[in-house]
Design a protein around this motif. Structure first.
Motif, PDB file in Angstrom:
ATOM      1  N   LEU A 195      15.226  37.783  39.915  1.00  0.00           N
ATOM      2  CA  LEU A 195      15.271  39.006  39.171  1.00  0.00           C
ATOM      3  C   LEU A 195      15.318  38.960  37.688  1.00  0.00           C
ATOM      4  N   HIS A 196      16.096  38.196  37.010  1.00  0.00           N
ATOM      5  CA  HIS A 196      16.151  37.816  35.548  1.00  0.00           C
ATOM      6  C   HIS A 196      14.834  37.494  35.132  1.00  0.00           C
ATOM      7  N   GLU A 197      14.193  36.721  35.623  1.00  0.00           N
ATOM      8  CA  GLU A 197      13.084  36.001  35.061  1.00  0.00           C
ATOM      9  C   GLU A 197      11.866  36.785  35.468  1.00  0.00           C
ATOM     10  N   ALA A 198      12.107  38.038  36.110  1.00  0.00           N
ATOM     11  CA  ALA A 198      10.938  38.883  36.550  1.00  0.00           C
ATOM     12  C   ALA A 198       9.851  38.366  37.370  1.00  0.00           C
ATOM     13  N   LYS A 199      10.366  37.339  38.138  1.00  0.00           N
ATOM     14  CA  LYS A 199       9.297  36.542  39.205  1.00  0.00           C
ATOM     15  C   LYS A 199       9.177  37.544  40.369  1.00  0.00           C
ATOM     16  N   ALA A 225      10.296  41.970  40.856  1.00  0.00           N
ATOM     17  CA  ALA A 225      10.602  43.027  40.082  1.00  0.00           C
ATOM     18  C   ALA A 225      12.004  43.611  40.722  1.00  0.00           C
ATOM     19  N   SER A 226      12.086  43.690  41.709  1.00  0.00           N
ATOM     20  CA  SER A 226      13.461  44.154  42.478  1.00  0.00           C
ATOM     21  C   SER A 226      13.902  43.376  43.888  1.00  0.00           C
TER      22      SER A 226
END
Length: 100
Positions: free
Chosen positions: A75-79, A81-82
């Motif tokens: 989630l943090h690395e935006a791999k 979105a949610s």
């Protein structure tokens, strides 16, 4: 390594633990606290079970922590979105690669 691999480990450890809980009639958290405090089994035949039970619980805790960290990292690395988007992939059993 994928999230599904870690989840399979989590399920396997939970199944192992459930066998011990049913056999000895006590929840793992209560057993483990006593085990950590140095409680000895009343029956010498239980020694191997107790060490396996404690080991399974420790592995379970490690895998749960690893799973949480991996999800947070994804989630943090935006791999993803949610969490909902991640669940869409995991529900379809798509491999979601994680760091080992």
């Amino acid at each position: 390594m994928t999230l599904d691999d870690v989840l399979r480990d989590i399920h396997a450890m939970r199944e192992d633990i459930l066998v011990f809980e049913r056999k000895y009639g006590i929840p793992t958290e209560i057993f483990y606290a006593a085990y950590q405090d140095g409680e000895e089994p009343a029956d010498s035949a239980w020694v191997l079970d107790w060490s396996q039970w404690a080991g399974s619980y420790e592995i379970l805790q490690e895998r749960l922590s690893w799973y949480r960290r991996s999800v947070e990292q994804l989630l943090h690395e935006a791999k993803v979105a949610s969490l909902s988007q991640l669940m869409e992939r995991t529900a379809r059993h798509e491999p979601v690669a994680i760091s080992a």
